[in-house]
Write a protein that holds these residues in place. Structure first.
Motif, mmCIF file in Angstrom:
data_model
loop_
_atom_site.group_PDB
_atom_site.id
_atom_site.type_symbol
_atom_site.label_atom_id
_atom_site.label_comp_id
_atom_site.label_asym_id
_atom_site.label_seq_id
_atom_site.Cartn_x
_atom_site.Cartn_y
_atom_site.Cartn_z
ATOM 1 N N GLY A 107 -40.539 -8.409 -69.231
ATOM 2 C CA GLY A 107 -39.266 -8.194 -69.735
ATOM 3 C C GLY A 107 -38.119 -8.376 -68.863
ATOM 4 N N GLY A 108 -36.867 -7.596 -69.117
ATOM 5 C CA GLY A 108 -36.016 -7.694 -68.093
ATOM 6 C C GLY A 108 -35.992 -6.603 -67.212
ATOM 7 N N LEU A 109 -36.116 -7.110 -65.921
ATOM 8 C CA LEU A 109 -36.069 -6.171 -64.768
ATOM 9 C C LEU A 109 -34.479 -5.873 -64.141
ATOM 10 N N THR A 110 -34.307 -4.752 -64.213
ATOM 11 C CA THR A 110 -33.165 -4.212 -63.627
ATOM 12 C C THR A 110 -33.143 -3.571 -62.274
ATOM 13 N N PRO A 111 -32.614 -4.251 -61.223
ATOM 14 C CA PRO A 111 -32.657 -3.542 -59.929
ATOM 15 C C PRO A 111 -32.419 -2.063 -59.790
ATOM 16 N N GLY A 112 -33.170 -1.527 -59.269
ATOM 17 C CA GLY A 112 -33.201 0.055 -59.052
ATOM 18 C C GLY A 112 -34.020 0.632 -59.963
ATOM 19 N N GLN A 113 -34.692 0.026 -61.090
ATOM 20 C CA GLN A 113 -35.439 0.804 -61.987
ATOM 21 C C GLN A 113 -36.722 1.156 -61.585
ATOM 22 N N GLY A 114 -37.220 0.576 -60.407
ATOM 23 C CA GLY A 114 -38.554 0.834 -59.710
ATOM 24 C C GLY A 114 -39.700 -0.042 -60.267
ATOM 25 N N ASP A 115 -40.867 0.531 -60.020
ATOM 26 C CA ASP A 115 -41.964 -0.217 -60.064
ATOM 27 C C ASP A 115 -42.127 -0.485 -61.725
ATOM 28 N N TYR B 231 -38.581 -16.241 -55.236
ATOM 29 C CA TYR B 231 -39.983 -15.799 -55.663
ATOM 30 C C TYR B 231 -40.011 -14.335 -55.677
ATOM 31 N N LEU B 232 -40.549 -13.737 -56.995
ATOM 32 C CA LEU B 232 -40.995 -12.302 -56.904
ATOM 33 C C LEU B 232 -42.545 -12.116 -57.087
ATOM 34 N N PRO B 233 -42.834 -11.445 -55.689
ATOM 35 C CA PRO B 233 -44.147 -11.000 -55.629
ATOM 36 C C PRO B 233 -44.969 -10.095 -56.700
ATOM 37 N N SER C 241 -48.258 -5.870 -61.611
ATOM 38 C CA SER C 241 -47.403 -5.156 -61.508
ATOM 39 C C SER C 241 -46.406 -5.759 -60.446
ATOM 40 N N VAL C 242 -45.310 -5.195 -60.618
ATOM 41 C CA VAL C 242 -44.221 -5.427 -59.765
ATOM 42 C C VAL C 242 -43.595 -4.327 -58.907
ATOM 43 N N ARG C 243 -43.295 -4.292 -57.666
ATOM 44 C CA ARG C 243 -42.648 -3.342 -57.189
ATOM 45 C C ARG C 243 -41.020 -3.310 -57.104
ATOM 46 N N GLY C 244 -40.539 -2.262 -57.263
ATOM 47 C CA GLY C 244 -38.985 -2.107 -57.746
ATOM 48 C C GLY C 244 -38.341 -2.976 -56.429
ATOM 49 N N TYR D 240 -37.630 -6.483 -56.353
ATOM 50 C CA TYR D 240 -36.480 -7.219 -57.181
ATOM 51 C C TYR D 240 -35.207 -6.808 -57.155
ATOM 52 N N LEU D 241 -34.963 -6.106 -55.848
ATOM 53 C CA LEU D 241 -33.709 -5.398 -55.678
ATOM 54 C C LEU D 241 -32.809 -6.588 -54.901
ATOM 55 N N ALA D 242 -33.169 -7.430 -54.322
ATOM 56 C CA ALA D 242 -32.291 -8.436 -53.659
ATOM 57 C C ALA D 242 -32.598 -10.107 -53.949
ATOM 58 N N ILE D 243 -33.249 -10.193 -55.262
ATOM 59 C CA ILE D 243 -33.486 -11.747 -55.462
ATOM 60 C C ILE D 243 -32.509 -12.204 -56.472
ATOM 61 N N LYS D 244 -32.283 -13.534 -56.660
ATOM 62 C CA LYS D 244 -31.312 -14.205 -57.543
ATOM 63 C C LYS D 244 -31.664 -13.791 -59.090
#
Length: 154
Positions: free
Chosen positions: A49-57, A102-104, A130-133, A136-140
């Motif tokens: 879904g939507g990932l907002t930077p700062g939300q965490g893993d 790219y988002l690992p 899973s994705v680590r917060g 996705y802090l500094a990606i487009k």
């Protein structure tokens, strides 16, 4: 009289030959091949879904079921996806639809191998991504995706 007796026995002998049965055995055989099939051939979609930077893993879980012929040993395999060697470092990554970023992510299966119990016995398989917060802090901004092939090999 002797000739009549000879004719009688001769006739009896040939009659017995004509009624005797000859038997031949035939072998019947088959080989039942082991196979595994997914219960529903639809794709499993793991959507963060939507990932907002700062939300965490974040973690998402999906499930698919399959069955294998009785006694068939199976192995669960997940390929590396489309973007494994893209960007910095190795590992699975989702690629930006716009390209360039790219988002690992990590992907795990609840099973690695086992033995089937028959076509009527479904085996549930959970997939956890899973994705680590911090990743996705500094990606487009934009949409990211990957395609991983799941195989059940008998």
């Amino acid at each position: 009289m002797n000739s009549n007796i000879c004719r009688f026995f001769s006739c009896l002998f040939f009659t017995a030959l004509s009624f005797s049965a000859f038997a031949e055995s035939q072998r019947v055989s088959a080989e039942v091949a082991g196979s595994c099939v997914f219960a529903r051939p639809d794709d499993v979609v793991l959507n963060f879904g939507g990932l907002t930077p700062g939300q965490g893993d974040r973690q998402v879980i999906g499930e698919v079921s399959f069955s294998c012929s009785k006694g068939t040993h199976y192995k669960v395999e997940l390929d590396n996806g489309r973007y494994f060697n893209q960007g910095l470092g190795q590992g699975r990554k989702m690629g930006s639809i716009k390209g360039g970023d790219y988002l690992p992510y990590n992907l795990q299966s609840s099973l690695s191998s086992g033995t089937g119990a028959g076509e009527a016995v479904l085996i549930p398989l959970k997939l956890s991504a899973s994705v680590r917060g911090a990743d996705y802090l500094a990606i487009k901004t934009g949409d990211y995706s990957d395609l991983v092939v799941l195989k059940i090999n008998p």
